[in-house]
Design an enzyme around this catalytic site. Structure first.
Site, short mmCIF file in Angstrom:
data_model
loop_
_atom_site.label_atom_id
_atom_site.label_comp_id
_atom_site.label_asym_id
_atom_site.label_seq_id
_atom_site.Cartn_x
_atom_site.Cartn_y
_atom_site.Cartn_z
N GLY A 75 40.92 33.84 42.72
CA GLY A 75 40.92 34.87 41.68
C GLY A 75 42.32 35.32 41.36
O GLY A 75 43.28 35.01 42.09
N PRO A 76 42.51 36.03 40.27
CA PRO A 76 43.84 36.49 39.88
C PRO A 76 44.40 37.51 40.87
O PRO A 76 43.66 38.05 41.71
CB PRO A 76 43.59 37.13 38.50
N GLY A 107 45.60 40.84 42.69
CA GLY A 107 45.21 42.25 42.66
C GLY A 107 43.74 42.54 42.63
O GLY A 107 43.33 43.69 42.46
N VAL A 108 42.87 41.49 42.78
CA VAL A 108 41.43 41.76 42.73
C VAL A 108 40.86 42.08 44.12
O VAL A 108 39.67 42.34 44.25
CB VAL A 108 40.65 40.58 42.11
N GLY A 109 41.70 42.05 45.15
CA GLY A 109 41.26 42.48 46.49
C GLY A 109 40.85 41.36 47.41
O GLY A 109 39.99 41.55 48.26
N LYS A 110 41.48 40.17 47.28
CA LYS A 110 41.09 39.04 48.13
C LYS A 110 41.47 39.30 49.59
O LYS A 110 40.67 39.12 50.50
CB LYS A 110 41.77 37.76 47.61
N THR A 111 42.72 39.71 49.81
CA THR A 111 43.18 39.93 51.19
C THR A 111 42.48 41.12 51.83
O THR A 111 42.05 41.05 52.99
CB THR A 111 44.71 40.15 51.19
N SER A 130 41.57 25.00 25.24
CA SER A 130 40.54 25.91 24.72
C SER A 130 40.86 26.46 23.33
O SER A 130 40.01 27.11 22.73
CB SER A 130 40.31 27.06 25.70
N LYS A 166 37.52 36.01 28.88
CA LYS A 166 37.69 35.87 27.42
C LYS A 166 36.75 36.79 26.65
O LYS A 166 37.14 37.43 25.67
CB LYS A 166 37.46 34.41 27.02
#
Length: 797
Positions: free
Chosen positions: A376-377, A379-383, A699, A742
């Protein structure tokens, strides 16, 4: 001179024999308990007396015949020994002198007379008194050759010890050379050897003169051997010794002496500790054999060699690794789900996967740890999600960042042949956490490098394969280690840079960017309370309204995650904290109107659709690392010869899409009622604004095709319709990625209708229901369907 010495020795021996014949030993004698010394007959020795009973025993002896019985304690720590605490054989001695010292103690000079046996000790008197039986030595009528030879060897041994540095007084040497009786020679020699209490008492217990002399000769031989080694060490060290080496030499000398005497050393004690640890360790046969081999190697090495440090370091690592220590998993599924919900908003798929794992783990303990990959991009909270999973499972958490790592040894460790070799970072992390089943997060796997030092991602193939990692071999350890109980979680921003074999071993879970509503909920529930606390504020000192947070999201940040949003909230809290520090006591309310006053003019201009329908300007939607955004594609025709110009920092794939769009338009002039001379008499220019930002991907193919057809037919394109999709030369619209981002970008910009490839219909499941209601989503399979929806004239038809 020799004759004179012999005469004086003979006279002394005659005098001793005469005294012994006249000597009468009383049946009862006062007793003096000795702590750490054994007194032999004919031995003159100073003794210090401190105990009250012992002082009174000395006084009793001095008041009668000056005789006292000397016995040695078995344990020198006992203050008031009983008969069982002392040896039974002692020496009857004569007190020659007595001196009282200022500290209350008494110093006496005693001479041993004869051996005695302690029959009965009276302990109730103010002093110790015992019934003593004198042990007279049996006299031989004729000396045997064996006794004579042994006596000569003892005398020669004394002389040899004296020449090697043993401190033997000259008068003792003279006396020894003239004493004929083996018993007296044995006692005289023993009294001048520095014997341990146990060895000395053993000699005193032997009444037979020949046997005693034989035992003394054994001890004397050992002493001479030790003196030989000491002399050898001294001679070897003298040539190299200087002032700086003196301390080292003394230590080496001490170690060599200890080794010859058979006493324990530090390295031996360390080896014994390793052996004790090995007995307690529950490991496989291969690991146990390797550890035993290395411990045996260490025991045969010199303590100061460089190889010793290598082996010791290896053993320390092996015993520090948690081979069989596991933390207990949380079996309460509801509690685990509640923990995940407390830490993160949304992310339902990930939470569901963790609870499923726990459920299977509860039913079967043999389940292998999953290998998850969060994509994911930023800052989405992966760590932080990894930490939350560890907390929910009740396990230890270890994080390893591989961004920019290029050396394969970082994963698999260095071989022990290298100086400074260490295990890889996987084993280091396992050791640091202390359990063999932690949650192990490997961050930034899409940013691993590869060069001549190796490919770390290839080294990770074994680590992240549930079928292989139960026997992972680190180069440093050299033995298999079971990683199957570890729950591995990897994170990446993009999947493309990860090599296929590596990607195949992981279960990929996509973490898309947050919608504005999700960001609002995350900010109100988590970020605002967290920043208020971190900036030392209280709830009654600041209030950030819902409107202020909305403004921060829309006008001050543009990202898929919430990292920058948290920074802006922290900035607001710092401004208020300064006011509080300056003395403001009332509560500060930060609303939408106050945000600009605190943070300055807004930084992000909201994406907006065109004000009116235009010819040659189509609205597309694009995916970026910070989420989605709308994209305007402009097309124009000028007089020329049919050339195509592309500007706007376009990538190769995007340029190819423009060529495909132009070719499709040329091939379908009749379908769109385009004059074929247009392509021969005009040049076409396609431009994508914001030229400083690189753009690539297929795209935007349909968007470029719509803009070109619009220019060629002079038909306007609807401003409130956005589109995305890849175009083929046959006019087919192929699926693309990033649909959620999108669609959210189109809705944020105010678009009313979105055209998507028909194959992407399945991706609408990830889009919130309220967003679907606000947008008219149309699925298309051919470019003609797109043109029917975007060209104004076609739409009217």
């Amino acid at each position: 001179m020799a004759n004179k010495n012999e005469e004086s020795g003979t006279q002394l021996e005659d005098l001793i024999e005469e005294q012994e014949e006249k000597l009468e030993i009383p049946k009862k004698l006062p007793v003096l308990m000795l702590r750490d010394i054994v007194v032999f007959p004919y031995m003159v020795i100073p003794l210090f007396v401190g105990r009250e009973k012992s002082k009174k025993a000395v006084d009793k002896a001095l008041s009668s015949n000056r005789m006292i019985f000397l016995v040695t304690q078995k344990d020198m720590e006992i203050e008031e020994p009983k008969q069982s605490d002392v040896y039974q054989i002692g020496t009857v001695a004569l007190i020659m002198r007595m001196l009282k010292l200022p500290d209350g103690r008494i110093r006496i000079l005693a001479q041993g007379l004869i051996r005695g046996k302690l029959n009965e000790l009276e302990e109730n008197l103010p002093y110790y008194e015992a019934q003593v039986k004198a042990l007279k030595e049996p006299k031989e009528k004729e000396k045997s050759i064996e006794v004579e030879a042994l006596s000569r060897n003892v005398r020669e041994g004394l002389e040899r010890a004296s020449t090697l540095g043993k401190n033997v007084p000259p008068e003792i040497m003279i006396l020894a050379s003239n004493v004929e009786e083996p018993g007296r020679l044995a006692d005289l020699t023993a009294s001048n050897l520095e014997l341990k209490v146990k060895d000395a008492q053993g000699l005193l217990d032997i009444v037979d003169p020949f046997q005693r002399l034989k035992k003394v000769y054994e001890l004397l031989t050992k002493e001479i051997e030790m003196l030989d080694v000491q002399s050898k060490i001294s001679s070897e060290a003298k040539g190299e010794m200087d002032k700086l080496q003196r301390n080292y030499f003394l230590k080496q000398q001490m170690k060599a002496i200890q080794k010859e005497l058979g006493e324990g050393s530090e390295i031996q004690e360390e080896i014994n500790n390793y052996r004790k640890k090995l007995k307690k360790l529950r490991v496989g046969k291969e690991v146990k054999e390797e550890l035993e081999k290395q411990i045996n190697r260490l025991s045969q090495m010199h303590p100061e060699s460089a190889e010793t440090a290598v082996v010791r370091n290896y053993l320390d690592w092996m015993f520090a690794i948690p081979w069989d220590k596991s933390s207990k998993d949380n079996q309460n599924l509801e509690k685990a789900k509640r923990t995940l919900d407390e830490d993160h908003y949304g992310l339902d798929k990930v939470k569901e996967r963790i609870v499923e794992y726990l459920g299977v783990k509860k039913l079967s303990r043999k389940i292998k740890g999953p290998i998850l990959c969060f994509v994911g991009p930023p800052g989405v909270g992966k760590t932080s999600l990894g930490r939350s999973i560890a907390r929910a499972l009740g396990r230890k958490f270890i994080r390893l960042s591989l961004g920019g790592v290029r050396d394969e040894a970082e994963i698999r460790g260095h071989r022990r042949t290298y100086v400074g070799a260490m295990p890889g970072r996987i084993i280091q992390g396992i050791r640091r956490c202390g359990t063999n089943n932690p949650v192990f997060m490997i961050d930034e796997v899409d940013k691993i490098g590869a060069d001549f030092r190796g490919d770390p991602s290839s080294a990770l193939l074994e680590v992240l394969d549930p079928e292989q990692n139960n026997s992972f071999r680190d180069h440093y350890l050299g033995v298999p280690y079971d990683l199957s109980k570890v729950m591995f979680i990897t994170t990446a921003n993009l999947l493309d840079p990860i090599q296929p074999a590596f990607r195949d071993r992981m279960e990929v879970l996509h973490l898309p960017g947050y919608t504005e509503e999700e960001k609002l909920q995350i900010a109100l529930k988590y970020l605002v309370p967290k920043q208020i606390k971190e900036n030392a504020l209280k709830e009654d000192q600041i209030r950030i309204t819902r409107g202020a947070v909305k403004k921060l999201i829309s006008q001050y940040t543009r990202e898929a995650g919430v990292r920058n949003l948290e920074r802006e909230i922290a900035s607001l809290c710092r401004k208020v904290a300064r006011k509080v520090a300056e003395g403001k006591k009332s509560r500060t309310q930060v609303g939408a109107g106050e945000v600009e006053r605190y943070l300055g003019p807004h930084k992000i201009f909201k994406d907006q659709v065109l004000k009116e329908d235009q010819i040659g300007v189509a609205t597309g939607v694009a995916w970026t690392a910070s989420g989605g955004e709308i994209l305007f594609v402009e097309a124009n025709k000028v007089v020329g010869k049919g050339k195509l110009s592309l500007t706007g920092s376009l990538g190769d794939v995007m340029k190819e899409s423009a060529q495909a769009a132009l070719s499709y338009a040329k091939a379908h002039t009749k379908d769109f009622q385009i004059d074929s001379k247009v392509f021969a008499d005009h040049d076409f220019h396609i431009h994508v604004p914001e030229g400083a930002i690189p753009k690539d991907g297929p795209s935007a193919g349909v968007t470029m095709a719509a803009a070109l057809v619009s220019v060629c037919t002079d038909q306007k394109i609807r401003k409130d319709v956005a589109m995305t999709g890849e175009i083929t030369l046959r006019g087919n619209v192929l699926p693309v990625g990033g649909i959620k981002e999108k669609v959210l970008a189109a809705r944020r910009a105010g678009v009313k209708k979105v055209l998507l490839p028909a194959a992407n219909e399945k991706d609408l499941k990830d889009i919130p229901k309220n967003v679907k209601k606000e947008l008219d989503v149309v699925f298309v399979e051919d470019i003609k369907e797109i043109l029917e929806n975007v060209l104004v004239n076609q739409a009217k038809k």
